[in-house]
Motif scaffolding. Structure first.
Motif, PDB file in Angstrom:
ATOM      1  N   ARG A 119      49.002   4.619 111.823  1.00  0.00           N
ATOM      2  CA  ARG A 119      50.468   4.711 111.790  1.00  0.00           C
ATOM      3  C   ARG A 119      51.102   3.321 111.992  1.00  0.00           C
ATOM      4  O   ARG A 119      51.850   3.239 111.043  1.00  0.00           O
ATOM      5  N   ALA A 120      50.566   2.718 112.588  1.00  0.00           N
ATOM      6  CA  ALA A 120      51.415   1.617 112.968  1.00  0.00           C
ATOM      7  C   ALA A 120      51.254   0.600 111.638  1.00  0.00           C
ATOM      8  O   ALA A 120      52.219  -0.048 111.361  1.00  0.00           O
ATOM      9  N   ARG A 121      49.843   0.493 111.344  1.00  0.00           N
ATOM     10  CA  ARG A 121      49.677  -0.069 109.884  1.00  0.00           C
ATOM     11  C   ARG A 121      50.737   0.110 108.941  1.00  0.00           C
ATOM     12  O   ARG A 121      51.061  -0.414 108.014  1.00  0.00           O
ATOM     13  N   ASP A 123      53.460   1.913 108.783  1.00  0.00           N
ATOM     14  CA  ASP A 123      54.751   1.472 108.898  1.00  0.00           C
ATOM     15  C   ASP A 123      55.310   0.063 108.871  1.00  0.00           C
ATOM     16  O   ASP A 123      56.098  -0.215 108.090  1.00  0.00           O
TER      17      ASP A 123
END
Lengths: 488, 213, 255
Positions: A119-121, A123
């Motif tokens: 998810r972080a990657r 976004d």
């Protein structure tokens, strides 16, 4: 950057030779790319640019069965070692994602990461590529420019220190190309190492910190982009030079057209046309005189391609009339209009099917009733116009896309239609390729009239007598001169 | 143009790779995997073309046969299975029942290609007859056990007609009815594939001609 | 919006499997009728009733009607049949009607049960749930990418048809001409099939795709304990029914 202070290169290429079967595509390349650096790669079509890009991203030898002599060393250990963006917006989708953010997630998913990290990657990458507003869209419904941003985001989500882009703007309109360029600059500023292969020399001169010019499979020169690309005469005639330099040294203004004939090439009056209840063209009036070549300009989606399709009969028309060389088109079925109009579509791969180039070019005349010998003679003539006379026996599928496009132009010209329409003919072409297309349009003048749908104003200025701008389904602006070289 | 090799796309080299790799080992490389969805789409596209041209055949196995010839029986079987599964998902689950038929078509086309059948039009036509026979024979037990012997289609009506006119048993009538369509459709599909293969980029066809497997 | 979207997709899959097994392997006609009732009723409860009923009836009704027609038109073995209808040569006997009804119930049950999954579960979600249970990356790719490629297929066919008609190809006329038109139409489709596959394969490589690897997921699918237990029950029940059917068949062939 000076040698002593430079950080360790992200990728170190020492390539003696890269071969596909017996064919050597690239040889004697030595290249180090460091963090924060944008290394541009330029060269004529077939110079080995894509091979260099694939090698630098570690993509040769896997799906591409190439034989590599030499080494490619990456500083990072992760896999894949590079984020790669291809030229074609659509075919670089993995299809594993139903939405844009799912597609962007495919890379980190392949790396076997946990949901939180993925998810972080996702976004982060969508932000860096300007794709965040597209997150929930269905990829195949996006425009080319949007798609290319998604492709960049998908590549960045791998979080590799190296980003390799192979002609990322070749199929985009100028404003989409500028967005991609801005993202590339920001990525370099954030410390990524970048290899940018481009046919657009203006973009390279603007962005690159260093440029490698390839010719016939080997580096011709390496150095400052302005010094190498803004040279007159050009370093390599096939490659050409930047727009500004070309304009200064070989102005492309055409002498004003003298219309001596009252039977115009193309007349469109009050054309209303569109698909299933939604009219795209809302009353188009335009004329292309005989002996003239006209540019149809306009934003993507303005209706340029629809207008071309309406002329050949692929779009239902609801009002208005169209004439080519005096003959009324209205009511004629598509296959009969082929005698009057040759249309070359954006994607030539949708029409190439023959075993040999010569047969492909002869198909049109044959279908229109020419004898086999007659059709072959017409095909030979048309192939010579676009510079493909040495390739008669080659399979069209073996040609690079740029040559496929020229073949499609020849195939349309073989039947000698009095009107020739080319849709984005210069996408991905080098200077040599553009020169052949200019030649084809010059030839078309003597046969009737020509229309070029394009974003490439330099090209339009070089070959067209006048331009019309199409916006919101109408001809909004008619100009007797094309604003050559001006940013659109 | 100066020299031919300069202008030859590097991409074509991959295809040789699939043809060689998949016929020599059982693992499917990424390229063979990427072929399958395109082949499923080709099945549908040609089915649509056959309908648009108002031809009395389906041509909806052309993609399956094409991949079987290019990348071997395993890829062919997989294409057939996925093709029917996708149709089942998109249109009606009854099509799941005919997955075995599509698998048989893919397998036989792959084996026939290894024997060299697709190097000539005649060979392809003969392979097509054999594939048509096998397809019909595979579909009949499915039709009998799951559908009671008839599907609501042209084949079902032929089955009834055969029983009425010739007094055939249900099994016989179902077999003849299935054959009546498959024996035209599959040879035509196979001949089309053989012709299409010769139109693929030259390096691939050379590879197919020189390697028996 | 179907209730199915909140469940783990494997649960409706297990339920559908059990219903199909029951329709064909449980004691008949009770198994088929019960399974049909549950599958169709369940579909309405789950909010996919309209489309699932349409799918099931579109196959079950014409098939049974055609079977009855055949039985009525084709003379059966004389003497043994109990006719419920006799109009000249048209006769219908009780067994034939029973068989046609059973087939209709079985087909209806199987299609309605699979309809739960086909209509109510997004294929991508199902594939993700299967991947979480060990479905290899290559299998997930082949299924999902094929579903994705299908809408493109028709568009490509139209584009090729347009391009070739613009070059003068006649797609009407006699049968010979129309068969001949196949090659210029199928040719670009098959060539671009190969070239596009090359590009897609390279794109997969570039994103680090490995056919045999276990992939992560952006949005994991919840699998509560209650659903896991339900599924286990359904799988074991399906196995038990099948085992019973095989045992019966075994004893039947032995005696």
């Amino acid at each position: 950057m000076t040698g002593a202070l430079s950080p360790e290169p992200v990728v170190s290429l020492r390539l003696d030779r890269i071969q596909y079967g017996a064919h050597t595509a690239l040889h004697d390349v030595v290249l180090d790319v460091r963090p924060g650096e944008i290394v541009g790669v330029a060269g004529h079509v077939g110079a080995g640019k894509t091979t260099l890009a694939l090698a630098a991203a570690g993509l040769l030898g896997g799906a591409v069965p190439a034989r590599i002599t030499g080494t490619v060393r990456f500083s990072a250990r992760g896999w894949p070692p590079a984020s790669f963006v291809f030229a074609s917006p659509w075919t670089q989708l993995t299809e594993l994602g139903g939405t844009v953010e799912e597609e962007v997630a495919v890379g980190p998913e392949n790396q076997g990461l946990t949901s939180g990290i993925i998810r972080a990657r996702v976004d982060g990458a969508m932000g860096a590529a300007g794709a965040s507003p597209l997150a929930t869209r269905v990829p195949r419904t996006l425009s080319g420019g949007e798609m290319q941003r998604v492709a960049l985001a998908s590549a960045l989500a791998l979080d590799a220190p190296l980003v390799v882009l192979d002609e990322p703007t070749a199929q985009l309109d100028p404003s989409s190309a500028r967005r991609i360029a801005a993202s590339i600059r920001a990525l370099a500023a954030s410390g990524r190492a970048i290899i940018l292969v481009e046919q657009n020399l203006d973009l390279l001169a603007e962005l690159a910190s260093r440029v490698v010019v390839l010719a016939d499979g080997a580096p011709l020169a390496t150095g400052d982009p302005r010094a190498l690309l803004e040279r007159w005469p050009p370093l390599d005639a096939r490659l050409g030079t930047t727009t500004a330099v070309a304009e200064r040294n070989a102005p492309t203004y055409r002498a004003p057209l003298v219309v001596t004939d009252d039977a115009p090439g193309l007349v469109i009056e009050g054309l209303v046309a569109g698909y299933a209840g939604r009219d795209v063209l809302l009353g188009v009036d335009t004329v292309v005189p005989r002996g003239a070549v006209c540019a149809w300009l306009g934003e993507n989606g303005a209706g340029k391609t629809t207008l071309a399709r309406a002329v050949v009969g692929l779009v239902p028309t609801h009002a208005g009339t169209m004439r080519v060389a005096g003959a009324v088109l209205d009511g004629l079925p598509v296959e009969l209009r082929a005698r009057l109009v040759g249309l070359v579509f954006q994607d030539p791969s949708r029409q190439l099917f023959a075993r040999r180039v010569i047969d492909e070019a002869a198909f049109g005349p044959r279908a229109l009733g020419e004898s086999r010998t007659g059709a072959l003679a017409m095909a030979r003539e048309a192939l010579a116009i676009v510079g493909l006379e040495g390739l008669h026996q080659v399979n069209p599928g073996d040609l690079v896309p740029q040559l496929q496009r020229r073949l499609a132009i020849a195939a349309a010209m073989a039947a000698r239609p009095p009107l020739l329409i080319l849709d984005e003919p210069t996408a991905g072409q080098d200077a040599a390729g553009r020169a052949w297309i200019v030649r084809a349009l010059e030839q078309q003048r003597s046969r009737g009239a020509g229309v070029v749908i394009t974003h490439d104003l330099t090209f339009a200025g070089r070959v067209c007598d006048f331009a019309v701008t199409i916006a919101r389904g109408r001809v909004s602006l008619s100009r007797s001169d094309v604003p050559f070289g001006a940013a659109d | 143009m100066r020299r031919t090799p300069d202008v030859v796309g590097l991409g074509r080299a991959f295809v040789c790779y699939v043809a060689v790799r998949t016929s020599s080992s059982h693992s499917l490389p990424t390229l063979a995997l990427a072929l399958i969805p395109r082949a499923v789409a080709l099945n549908l596209a040609l089915g649509a073309l056959a309908a648009a041209l108002k031809l009395p055949v389906y041509l909806d196995s052309v993609g399956t046969i094409f991949v079987a010839v290019l990348a071997g029986p395993v890829a062919g079987m997989l294409t057939g299975a996925v093709s029917n599964a996708v149709l089942g998902i998109l249109y009606s689950p009854q099509l799941f029942a005919f997955i075995p038929v599509a698998v048989v078509i893919g397998a036989l086309a792959g084996w026939a290609a290894r024997l060299g059948a697709f190097r000539s039009v005649v060979g392809a036509a003969i392979a097509g007859v054999a594939i048509g026979l096998a397809a019909a024979l595979t579909s009949v037990p499915i039709v009998i056990h799951l559908f009671g012997g008839l599907t609501p289609s042209g084949t079902g009506i032929i089955t009834i007609a055969l029983r009425m006119v010739f007094g055939m048993s249900l099994t016989h009538a179902a077999q003849v009815a299935a054959l009546s369509t498959d024996v035209i459709d599959k040879p035509l599909s196979c001949v089309l594939v053989a012709l299409l293969i010769t139109r693929l980029p030259a390096r691939l066809t050379e590879r197919l001609r020189t390697s028996p497997a | 919006m179907s209730a199915l979207e909140h469940w783990n997709p494997l649960t409706p899959l297990a339920a559908a499997t059990f219903l199909v097994v029951a329709a064909y392997a449980a004691p008949q006609p009770a198994g088929a009728i019960a399974s049909f009732a549950v599958a169709l009723g369940g579909a309405w409860v789950l909010g996919v009733g309209r489309r699932v009923s349409a799918l099931a009836l579109a196959v079950a009704l014409p098939t049974s009607a055609l079977l009855l027609t055949m039985d009525a038109l084709v003379p059966g073995a004389p003497g043994i049949a109990t006719h419920i209808l006799a109009l000249g040569p048209v006769r219908l006997d009780v067994t034939a009607v029973r068989v046609a009804m059973l087939i209709a119930a079985q087909l209806g049950a199987a299609i309605a049960a699979m309809g739960w999954v086909v209509v109510g579960v997004a294929p991508r979600r199902l594939t993700r749930a299967l991947a979480a249970r060990g479905l290899p990356a290559w299998a997930a790719y082949v299924l999902v990418a094929s579903l994705e490629a299908v809408p493109e297929a028709r568009r490509h066919a139209v584009e090729v048809m347009d391009a070739q008609r613009c070059r003068g190809l006649n797609t009407g006329g006699g049968i010979v001409g129309r068969v001949r038109a196949l090659l210029p139409l199928a040719g670009p489709l098959s060539v671009s099939l190969v070239s596009e596959s090359e590009e897609r394969a390279l794109a997969l490589d570039a994103r680090g795709f490995r056919p045999r690897s276990r992939r992560g997921t952006l949005t994991p699918i919840a699998d509560p304990r209650a659903e896991r237990v339900t599924r286990a029950l359904l799988w074991w029940s399906s196995a038990a029914v099948l085992a019973w059917r095989i045992a019966v068949a075994w004893r039947g062939s032995a005696s």
